[in-house]
Design a protein around this motif. Structure first.
Motif, PDB file in Angstrom:
ATOM      1  N   THR A  58      33.327 -12.524  40.241  1.00  0.00           N
ATOM      2  CA  THR A  58      32.672 -12.485  38.939  1.00  0.00           C
ATOM      3  C   THR A  58      31.879 -11.196  38.809  1.00  0.00           C
ATOM      4  O   THR A  58      31.409 -10.636  39.799  1.00  0.00           O
ATOM      5  CB  THR A  58      31.732 -13.699  38.764  1.00  0.00           C
ATOM      6  OG1 THR A  58      30.985 -13.531  37.552  1.00  0.00           O
ATOM      7  CG2 THR A  58      30.768 -13.811  39.914  1.00  0.00           C
ATOM      8  N   LEU A  59      31.703 -10.758  37.593  1.00  0.00           N
ATOM      9  CA  LEU A  59      30.985  -9.523  37.315  1.00  0.00           C
ATOM     10  C   LEU A  59      29.480  -9.746  37.193  1.00  0.00           C
ATOM     11  O   LEU A  59      28.702  -8.789  37.186  1.00  0.00           O
ATOM     12  CB  LEU A  59      31.534  -8.900  36.021  1.00  0.00           C
ATOM     13  CG  LEU A  59      31.072  -7.489  35.643  1.00  0.00           C
ATOM     14  CD1 LEU A  59      31.466  -6.479  36.711  1.00  0.00           C
ATOM     15  CD2 LEU A  59      31.657  -7.092  34.282  1.00  0.00           C
ATOM     16  N   VAL A  60      29.069 -11.005  37.117  1.00  0.00           N
ATOM     17  CA  VAL A  60      27.671 -11.326  36.805  1.00  0.00           C
ATOM     18  C   VAL A  60      26.657 -10.661  37.740  1.00  0.00           C
ATOM     19  O   VAL A  60      25.731 -10.000  37.275  1.00  0.00           O
ATOM     20  CB  VAL A  60      27.463 -12.856  36.780  1.00  0.00           C
ATOM     21  CG1 VAL A  60      25.974 -13.193  36.688  1.00  0.00           C
ATOM     22  CG2 VAL A  60      28.202 -13.458  35.593  1.00  0.00           C
ATOM     23  N   PRO A  72      16.185 -13.772  40.937  1.00  0.00           N
ATOM     24  CA  PRO A  72      15.936 -14.893  40.029  1.00  0.00           C
ATOM     25  C   PRO A  72      16.715 -14.803  38.726  1.00  0.00           C
ATOM     26  O   PRO A  72      17.218 -15.814  38.226  1.00  0.00           O
ATOM     27  CB  PRO A  72      14.423 -14.808  39.777  1.00  0.00           C
ATOM     28  CG  PRO A  72      13.878 -14.145  40.995  1.00  0.00           C
ATOM     29  CD  PRO A  72      14.925 -13.155  41.406  1.00  0.00           C
ATOM     30  N   VAL A  73      16.824 -13.586  38.170  1.00  0.00           N
ATOM     31  CA  VAL A  73      17.567 -13.415  36.912  1.00  0.00           C
ATOM     32  C   VAL A  73      19.046 -13.730  37.135  1.00  0.00           C
ATOM     33  O   VAL A  73      19.688 -14.389  36.307  1.00  0.00           O
ATOM     34  CB  VAL A  73      17.390 -11.985  36.365  1.00  0.00           C
ATOM     35  CG1 VAL A  73      18.336 -11.752  35.178  1.00  0.00           C
ATOM     36  CG2 VAL A  73      15.950 -11.749  35.931  1.00  0.00           C
ATOM     37  N   GLN A  74      19.597 -13.282  38.251  1.00  0.00           N
ATOM     38  CA  GLN A  74      20.991 -13.585  38.563  1.00  0.00           C
ATOM     39  C   GLN A  74      21.211 -15.086  38.662  1.00  0.00           C
ATOM     40  O   GLN A  74      22.216 -15.620  38.165  1.00  0.00           O
ATOM     41  CB  GLN A  74      21.398 -12.914  39.877  1.00  0.00           C
ATOM     42  CG  GLN A  74      21.647 -11.427  39.774  1.00  0.00           C
ATOM     43  CD  GLN A  74      22.071 -10.822  41.112  1.00  0.00           C
ATOM     44  OE1 GLN A  74      22.104 -11.504  42.136  1.00  0.00           O
ATOM     45  NE2 GLN A  74      22.374  -9.540  41.096  1.00  0.00           N
ATOM     46  N   GLU A 122      23.696 -17.184  36.246  1.00  0.00           N
ATOM     47  CA  GLU A 122      24.790 -17.960  36.840  1.00  0.00           C
ATOM     48  C   GLU A 122      24.698 -19.424  36.431  1.00  0.00           C
ATOM     49  O   GLU A 122      25.712 -20.066  36.148  1.00  0.00           O
ATOM     50  CB  GLU A 122      24.743 -17.842  38.370  1.00  0.00           C
ATOM     51  CG  GLU A 122      25.247 -16.529  38.911  1.00  0.00           C
ATOM     52  CD  GLU A 122      26.766 -16.420  38.884  1.00  0.00           C
ATOM     53  OE1 GLU A 122      27.420 -17.338  38.344  1.00  0.00           O
ATOM     54  OE2 GLU A 122      27.285 -15.423  39.381  1.00  0.00           O
ATOM     55  N   ARG A 123      23.465 -19.961  36.385  1.00  0.00           N
ATOM     56  CA  ARG A 123      23.272 -21.345  35.997  1.00  0.00           C
ATOM     57  C   ARG A 123      23.699 -21.569  34.547  1.00  0.00           C
ATOM     58  O   ARG A 123      24.399 -22.536  34.226  1.00  0.00           O
ATOM     59  CB  ARG A 123      21.805 -21.741  36.185  1.00  0.00           C
ATOM     60  CG  ARG A 123      21.565 -23.252  36.149  1.00  0.00           C
ATOM     61  CD  ARG A 123      20.104 -23.577  36.420  1.00  0.00           C
ATOM     62  NE  ARG A 123      19.657 -23.043  37.706  1.00  0.00           N
ATOM     63  CZ  ARG A 123      18.703 -22.158  37.857  1.00  0.00           C
ATOM     64  NH1 ARG A 123      18.053 -21.682  36.797  1.00  0.00           N
ATOM     65  NH2 ARG A 123      18.349 -21.743  39.057  1.00  0.00           N
TER      66      ARG A 123
END
Length: 207
Positions: free
Chosen positions: A153-155, A190-192, A196-197
């Motif tokens: 994934t690119l996230v 945390p932002v990731q 993702e969530r």
């Protein structure tokens, strides 16, 4: 034709360049050690606290970039020409980082906004070129290992690049913050996790 030997050479070359860049960071501190003379080690460390701080920050940044690059290349078994060129640009940004690092260290805390912008801007280019490599890999399933296909994934890369760019904007808009702006990168994890969530929830079909 791109062979397995060619891929191994690409990875080994990349690792070698990163190792050289990260080694260059310590050279100014090695030169500083020759200035000990009548000073105690404690006095030398206090007088050069900025050099030490910038060294640790730059070491951590390059290390973080290498870890991301390592994880990325663990999921592929080949390369193409676009990936090769973007990887070379990524290496250019990595090997350039010791230069703005030394500019900041030599400034003894009185750095111009341009110096801070160059320092963080170099990191932004490293991050963006890393994201560029991930985009190429996602668009080229034939490069991916069989077990990695459909799982990438690119996230994480996109969030990391966005956070780095946000820090760069803070440095440009609020130059008085200087290196303290880099502490904002601590929010990347945390932002990731949040992104993702949200992504998983949006992908879950509603019953």
């Amino acid at each position: 034709m791109h062979t397995e030997r060619g891929f191994d050479r690409l990875v080994n070359f990349s690792d070698a360049v990163v190792a050289i860049a990260i080694t260059l960071l310590i050279l100014p501190l090695v030169d500083t050690a020759t200035e000990l003379n009548d000073k105690t080690v404690s006095e030398l460390l206090v007088d050069n606290w900025l050099k030490l701080l910038v060294f640790v920050i730059s070491f951590a940044v390059i290390g973080r970039f290498w870890l991301a690059h390592h994880r990325m290349y663990e999921n592929i078994a080949g390369y193409n020409k676009p990936l090769l060129w973007v990887n070379l640009f990524w290496l250019l940004t990595i090997v350039f980082l010791p230069f703005p690092t030394e500019l900041i260290a030599a400034g003894s805390g009185d750095n111009s906004p341009a110096t801070s912008a160059l320092y963080v801007g170099t990191m932004v280019l490293s991050s963006f070129s890393g994201t560029g490599q991930m985009i190429i890999i996602l668009r080229s399933p034939e490069l991916q290992t069989p077990e990695a296909r459909g799982t990438l994934t690119l996230v994480p890369s996109l969030v990391a690049s966005s956070m780095m760019f946000a820090v760069f904007l803070v440095v440009v808009i609020f130059p008085q913050l200087g290196l303290f702006s880099l502490f904002g990168l601590a929010l990347t994890g945390p932002v990731q996790a949040i992104v993702e969530r949200v992504r998983r929830r949006s992908a879950t079909p509603v019953a």
